[in-house]
Design a protein around this motif. Structure first.
Motif, PDB file in Angstrom:
ATOM      1  N   PHE A  76     -23.139 -34.162   5.088  1.00  0.00           N
ATOM      2  CA  PHE A  76     -22.852 -35.557   4.760  1.00  0.00           C
ATOM      3  C   PHE A  76     -22.642 -36.412   6.007  1.00  0.00           C
ATOM      4  O   PHE A  76     -23.270 -37.445   6.197  1.00  0.00           O
ATOM      5  N   GLN A  77     -21.740 -35.941   6.875  1.00  0.00           N
ATOM      6  CA  GLN A  77     -21.420 -36.711   8.087  1.00  0.00           C
ATOM      7  C   GLN A  77     -22.671 -36.907   8.946  1.00  0.00           C
ATOM      8  O   GLN A  77     -22.966 -38.006   9.404  1.00  0.00           O
ATOM      9  N   LYS A  78     -23.402 -35.793   9.129  1.00  0.00           N
ATOM     10  CA  LYS A  78     -24.609 -35.839   9.954  1.00  0.00           C
ATOM     11  C   LYS A  78     -25.565 -36.911   9.451  1.00  0.00           C
ATOM     12  O   LYS A  78     -26.038 -37.744  10.224  1.00  0.00           O
ATOM     13  N   ASN A  79     -25.837 -36.915   8.154  1.00  0.00           N
ATOM     14  CA  ASN A  79     -26.835 -37.840   7.620  1.00  0.00           C
ATOM     15  C   ASN A  79     -26.348 -39.283   7.612  1.00  0.00           C
ATOM     16  O   ASN A  79     -27.109 -40.191   7.940  1.00  0.00           O
ATOM     17  N   CYS A 124      -6.357 -23.257   7.812  1.00  0.00           N
ATOM     18  CA  CYS A 124      -5.191 -23.760   8.528  1.00  0.00           C
ATOM     19  C   CYS A 124      -5.431 -25.195   8.998  1.00  0.00           C
ATOM     20  O   CYS A 124      -4.799 -25.687   9.926  1.00  0.00           O
ATOM     21  N   GLY A 125      -6.401 -25.846   8.365  1.00  0.00           N
ATOM     22  CA  GLY A 125      -6.654 -27.251   8.664  1.00  0.00           C
ATOM     23  C   GLY A 125      -7.303 -27.493  10.011  1.00  0.00           C
ATOM     24  O   GLY A 125      -7.328 -28.618  10.501  1.00  0.00           O
ATOM     25  N   SER A 126      -7.825 -26.445  10.616  1.00  0.00           N
ATOM     26  CA  SER A 126      -8.438 -26.595  11.930  1.00  0.00           C
ATOM     27  C   SER A 126      -9.949 -26.790  11.788  1.00  0.00           C
ATOM     28  O   SER A 126     -10.546 -26.429  10.776  1.00  0.00           O
ATOM     29  N   SER A 127     -10.563 -27.392  12.825  1.00  0.00           N
ATOM     30  CA  SER A 127     -11.996 -27.668  12.783  1.00  0.00           C
ATOM     31  C   SER A 127     -12.627 -27.270  14.103  1.00  0.00           C
ATOM     32  O   SER A 127     -11.938 -26.959  15.068  1.00  0.00           O
ATOM     33  N   LEU A 128     -13.941 -27.330  14.148  1.00  0.00           N
ATOM     34  CA  LEU A 128     -14.649 -27.040  15.396  1.00  0.00           C
ATOM     35  C   LEU A 128     -14.714 -28.283  16.275  1.00  0.00           C
ATOM     36  O   LEU A 128     -15.136 -28.214  17.423  1.00  0.00           O
ATOM     37  N   PHE A 129     -14.334 -29.436  15.697  1.00  0.00           N
ATOM     38  CA  PHE A 129     -14.369 -30.689  16.448  1.00  0.00           C
ATOM     39  C   PHE A 129     -13.016 -31.374  16.389  1.00  0.00           C
ATOM     40  O   PHE A 129     -12.275 -31.194  15.421  1.00  0.00           O
ATOM     41  N   SER A 181      -7.937 -30.310   4.704  1.00  0.00           N
ATOM     42  CA  SER A 181      -9.266 -30.853   4.979  1.00  0.00           C
ATOM     43  C   SER A 181      -9.725 -30.452   6.366  1.00  0.00           C
ATOM     44  O   SER A 181      -8.953 -30.037   7.219  1.00  0.00           O
ATOM     45  N   ASN A 182     -11.028 -30.585   6.562  1.00  0.00           N
ATOM     46  CA  ASN A 182     -11.631 -30.119   7.801  1.00  0.00           C
ATOM     47  C   ASN A 182     -12.647 -31.151   8.229  1.00  0.00           C
ATOM     48  O   ASN A 182     -13.247 -31.835   7.410  1.00  0.00           O
ATOM     49  N   ASN A 183     -12.792 -31.302   9.534  1.00  0.00           N
ATOM     50  CA  ASN A 183     -13.664 -32.327  10.078  1.00  0.00           C
ATOM     51  C   ASN A 183     -15.007 -31.699  10.425  1.00  0.00           C
ATOM     52  O   ASN A 183     -15.104 -30.947  11.377  1.00  0.00           O
ATOM     53  N   THR A 184     -16.051 -31.969   9.611  1.00  0.00           N
ATOM     54  CA  THR A 184     -17.336 -31.333   9.899  1.00  0.00           C
ATOM     55  C   THR A 184     -18.012 -31.976  11.101  1.00  0.00           C
ATOM     56  O   THR A 184     -18.679 -31.303  11.866  1.00  0.00           O
ATOM     57  N   GLY A 185     -17.835 -33.271  11.269  1.00  0.00           N
ATOM     58  CA  GLY A 185     -18.475 -33.945  12.384  1.00  0.00           C
ATOM     59  C   GLY A 185     -19.984 -33.996  12.190  1.00  0.00           C
ATOM     60  O   GLY A 185     -20.522 -33.466  11.229  1.00  0.00           O
ATOM     61  N   VAL A 186     -20.646 -34.671  13.121  1.00  0.00           N
ATOM     62  CA  VAL A 186     -22.093 -34.843  13.016  1.00  0.00           C
ATOM     63  C   VAL A 186     -22.811 -33.550  13.372  1.00  0.00           C
ATOM     64  O   VAL A 186     -23.846 -33.208  12.824  1.00  0.00           O
ATOM     65  N   TYR A 187     -22.236 -32.825  14.328  1.00  0.00           N
ATOM     66  CA  TYR A 187     -22.951 -31.675  14.885  1.00  0.00           C
ATOM     67  C   TYR A 187     -22.484 -30.359  14.276  1.00  0.00           C
ATOM     68  O   TYR A 187     -22.467 -29.327  14.932  1.00  0.00           O
ATOM     69  N   TYR A 188     -22.103 -30.443  12.995  1.00  0.00           N
ATOM     70  CA  TYR A 188     -21.536 -29.282  12.318  1.00  0.00           C
ATOM     71  C   TYR A 188     -22.472 -28.081  12.330  1.00  0.00           C
ATOM     72  O   TYR A 188     -22.052 -26.970  12.628  1.00  0.00           O
ATOM     73  N   TYR A 189     -23.764 -28.288  12.011  1.00  0.00           N
ATOM     74  CA  TYR A 189     -24.691 -27.156  11.932  1.00  0.00           C
ATOM     75  C   TYR A 189     -24.905 -26.503  13.296  1.00  0.00           C
ATOM     76  O   TYR A 189     -24.989 -25.292  13.407  1.00  0.00           O
ATOM     77  N   GLU A 190     -24.951 -27.329  14.338  1.00  0.00           N
ATOM     78  CA  GLU A 190     -25.084 -26.795  15.691  1.00  0.00           C
ATOM     79  C   GLU A 190     -23.882 -25.915  16.013  1.00  0.00           C
ATOM     80  O   GLU A 190     -24.016 -24.808  16.536  1.00  0.00           O
TER      81      GLU A 190
END
Lengths: 301, 457
Positions: free
Chosen positions: B132-135, B240-245, B414-423
């Motif tokens: 979603f975020q990416k698009n 734990c509410g953490s994200s990659l971004f 919740s978690n922040n997928t960000g634009v570059y989630y797939y990368e």
């Protein structure tokens, strides 16, 4: 049809008329190829000089071409592809050549059956054969079951989970799929070699090995050149096996250039300029390799 | 000469039928779905073009919406049921669902947005939450802002809604639930001397110890997953509410204590044999259906696959997932997968589309009651209070699983997928594979972060 046309074009000489007919036949195909193939190629070439994400593109000169040599993942995919090329193409072509000369034997029975059997893999779809190989080499797949039953292994070996074995599985799959295809080219090439040449060699006391290396291989040279260029081209564009058989894994160990380009265009945030630039690198590599092979292989002049 | 006339006539006839065929297609798409589905792939573009024209002709008065989504048993069924619910109030309303797999939707969206041909898009598309975020960030011009559309987003699970919120604006109506469940084979647990309660509200350390016992006594691992996919890692991380971004969208993998703990936990599970890796999705499913594992942890949609093994009815139970040890804000709840509805900017009748979504997916408990049979569990919280959701599921030992899942969804961080989630997902999956092979966690995380940063340049 010819009557009416003849009546209209009577003023033209026969040669001109033939030429014109030729051009009329050529035009639709030429226009289609130009519009469908060459125009997009030119567009892609322009695109390869643009940088940016999605459709926010701007002119970036050679940025993309420099970037790809700093891209570790792309370099990995490049070396993977060359690994396949260097191992698979020679093994496959030699195998195809041996099979073809064996099947060319006039005294062999059930020739048609063998030819069909070896050519048949070519009729399978790329995706389905890749998926079948994936399940064959799975931890609880057929190959492991056989090896365990034979007592060679105790537990299933994860062929696709190890970088080296995963690459070997891809090469085995490629050889299975394409050997028959190349064999057919060699078989048709062999039809052009007079059987009397072989008879003469036999009378002179040449061994089968000598006949193979002194007669078959030199006379088949144009065909060998053709298949080498085709296989090189095909391997550099390898996509389905990487996507479906191993998914590029483990850790990008089997990813091919085309697979990486696809990821960059559709899986990740699209970088079409960069993807186009990488595609052009493949194009350039194919051109260079084909040129070298022509220089080495074709000694006609 | 006769033959020539005949062939000319045949040509004309052929052309005519071809044209007529096209016309039929457009008409059919309004009435019958089976035809449209088959032809959707080839003709979706044309059909959409015509659909868009149709809508354009009938300015404001149009009462037909075109939708792209996938899975006939699940999403398509839900959308059609939603159409029926809306028809009760608006008899002349029709919804035209075109079956389009997610990969195709992504490709068509990318192509339409990059070439500026947004008029090839339908009115509503179903979008994977992860994308979603990416698009929306890549193609903001392709979507309609739904913030002030009258849809009450507070009625949905917070974590779920967060996927479709960009810059504080809502772009999607949350749909199917991806709340994580842990499913166990109670008969196998019993063999090892455990009950389902022994696996409820536990930590990963306890899971590992109990898993070792189960493995020892029954020979069955507790968990299977696909090698090279980061689903399990991402579920642990989100719990734990953490994200990659970080909040600014910069990759936050190096010095991410939670992520490091996740990778160490995963590695420990793998080393102990409590977790087994398989190579593809089919093998993953078959580890459950052929009884080679004693459980799984995944989004609640996995229940549909578990249920395909009819002979195992009554032998499964679900509970919440284990939580991480020594990590801040660790919970027993997470999310994996799921999708949301988005209105495209090509929609000629935005008010109708907004009202349709507001009064169905974001306002009709009845709709969610109708679709629960297909396993579509709502993220729409009021639906959880419905009697249907309290119904016992015999397959899962007579437990009211649906109500349980709605409850889990409400507690998920919740978690922040960000634009570059797939990368980032891919980079983490690669790092994880290397760690399993014996590499150092910190080095691999650094390499993963560098890869993502390079891709962001």
């Amino acid at each position: 049809m010819s009557q009416t046309k003849g009546a209209k074009k009577r003023k033209l000489s026969l040669e001109k008329k033939h030429n014109l007919t030729g051009w009329i036949f050529l035009t639709p195909a030429t226009i289609m190829i130009a519009v469908m193939s060459f125009w997009p190629m030119i567009q892609a070439f322009i695109l390869s000089f643009q940088t940016g994400k999605a459709n926010k593109l701007k002119f970036g000169g050679f940025t993309n071409y420099i970037r790809m040599f700093q891209d570790k993942d792309f370099m990995q995919s490049l070396s993977n592809t060359f690994f396949y090329l260097i191992i698979q193409v020679p093994v496959m072509l030699i195998l195809a050549l041996i099979l073809a000369s064996m099947l060319n034997n006039k005294n062999l029975r059930f020739k048609g059956l063998f030819r069909t059997a070896i050519f048949l893999p070519c009729a399978t779809s790329l995706v389905s054969y890749a998926i079948i190989f994936r399940s064959l080499f799975g931890v609880d797949g057929f190959i492991n079951s056989v090896l365990i039953k034979l007592g060679i292994l105790n537990t299933g070996y994860n062929f696709l989970g190890n970088a080296t074995s995963a690459k070997i599985v891809i090469i085995i799959a490629l050889i299975w799929r394409w050997t028959g295809y190349n064999m057919v080219f060699y078989l048709s090439g062999l039809q052009n070699i007079e059987y009397s040449v072989y008879e003469a060699a036999k009378i002179d006391g040449a061994s089968p090995m000598q006949t193979f290396f002194k007669i078959t291989v030199p006379l088949l040279k144009p065909t060998i050149l053709l298949t080498t260029i085709m296989s090189t081209n095909g391997t550099l564009q390898l996509f389905d096996e990487s996507v479906n058989l191993t998914k590029g894994g483990p850790s990008n160990a089997t990813i091919t250039m085309s697979h990486y380009i696809y990821d960059q265009s559709f899986k990740y945030v699209p970088k079409f300029g960069y993807a186009a630039a990488m595609s052009f690198l493949i194009f350039i590599l194919v051109a260079i390799l084909a040129f070298i092979q022509m220089k080495v292989g074709d000694k006609r002049d | 000469m006769k033959r020539k006339i005949l062939s000319a006539l045949l040509c004309v006839a052929m052309t005519a039928t071809m044209l007529a065929g096209c016309g039929d297609k457009a008409d059919d798409s309004k009435n019958s779905d089976s035809d449209t589905q088959q032809e959707a792939d080839n003709n979706a573009g044309d059909d959409k073009q015509e659909a868009a024209d149709d809508a354009g002709d009938s300015e404001g008065g149009g009462n037909k919406l075109t939708v792209w989504c996938w899975d006939p048993a699940f999403n398509i069924n839900a959308m059609e049921k939603a159409g029926e619910v809306y028809q009760k109030e608006h008899p002349d309303f029709t919804v035209d669902v075109v079956e389009t797999p997610w990969d195709d939707i992504q490709k068509k969206l990318t192509t339409a947005a990059t070439s500026g041909a947004l008029d090839t898009l339908p009115d509503i598309i179903l979008m994977q939450d992860n994308a979603f975020q990416k698009n929306v960030i890549s193609y903001p011009e392709a979507f309609v802002d739904l913030t002030d559309s009258g849809i009450d987003f507070s009625q949905f699970g917070e974590a779920k809604t967060a996927y479709s919120v960009i810059d504080g604006k809502n772009y999607g109506v949350p749909f199917d639930n991806g709340a994580v469940i842990a499913a166990y084979r109670t008969d196998v647990l019993e063999e090892a001397g455990f009950k389902i309660d022994d696996f409820t509200d536990i930590t990963w350390d306890e899971y590992l110890e109990k898993g070792k016992t189960v493995l020892e006594k029954t020979g069955k691992p507790l968990l299977s997953c696909q090698a090279g996919e980061s689903d399990v890692i991402m579920m642990m991380l989100q719990s734990c509410g953490s994200s990659l971004f970080d909040d600014d969208g910069n990759p936050a993998m190096v010095d991410n204590a939670a992520l490091k703990k996740v990778m160490e936990t995963y590695n420990a599970l793998k080393e102990a044999g409590v977790l087994v890796e398989v190579n593809d999705w089919d093998q993953y499913i078959s580890t459950m259906t052929t009884e080679t594992v004693a459980g799984t942890i995944n989004g609640c949609w996995i229940m549909a696959s578990i249920k395909t093994a009819n002979d195992q009815s009554g032998k499964w139970a679900i509970t919440n997932m284990p939580k991480l040890v020594d990590v801040e804000n660790a919970t027993n709840f997470s999310n994996n997968g799921g999708s949301s509805w988005a209105i495209t900017s090509n929609c000629q009748n935005v008010d109708l589309a907004k009202d349709f979504l507001a009064s169905t997916f974001a306002g009709s408990v009845e709709l969610y009651e109708n679709i629960i049979e297909s396993g579509a569990i709502a993220t729409y919280l009021p639906a959880g209070d419905s009697d249907v959701y309290g119904k016992a599921d015999e397959f899962f030992g007579g437990d009211a699983v649906s109500a349980k899942i709605v409850e889990y969804a409400g507690k998920c961080p919740s978690n922040n997928t960000g634009v570059y989630y797939y990368e980032a997902r891919n980079a983490v999956a690669i790092a994880m594979q290397n760690v399993v092979q014996g590499a150092n966690v910190d080095d691999e995380l650094k390499a993963a972060q560098e890869t993502v940063e390079f891709n962001m340049e």
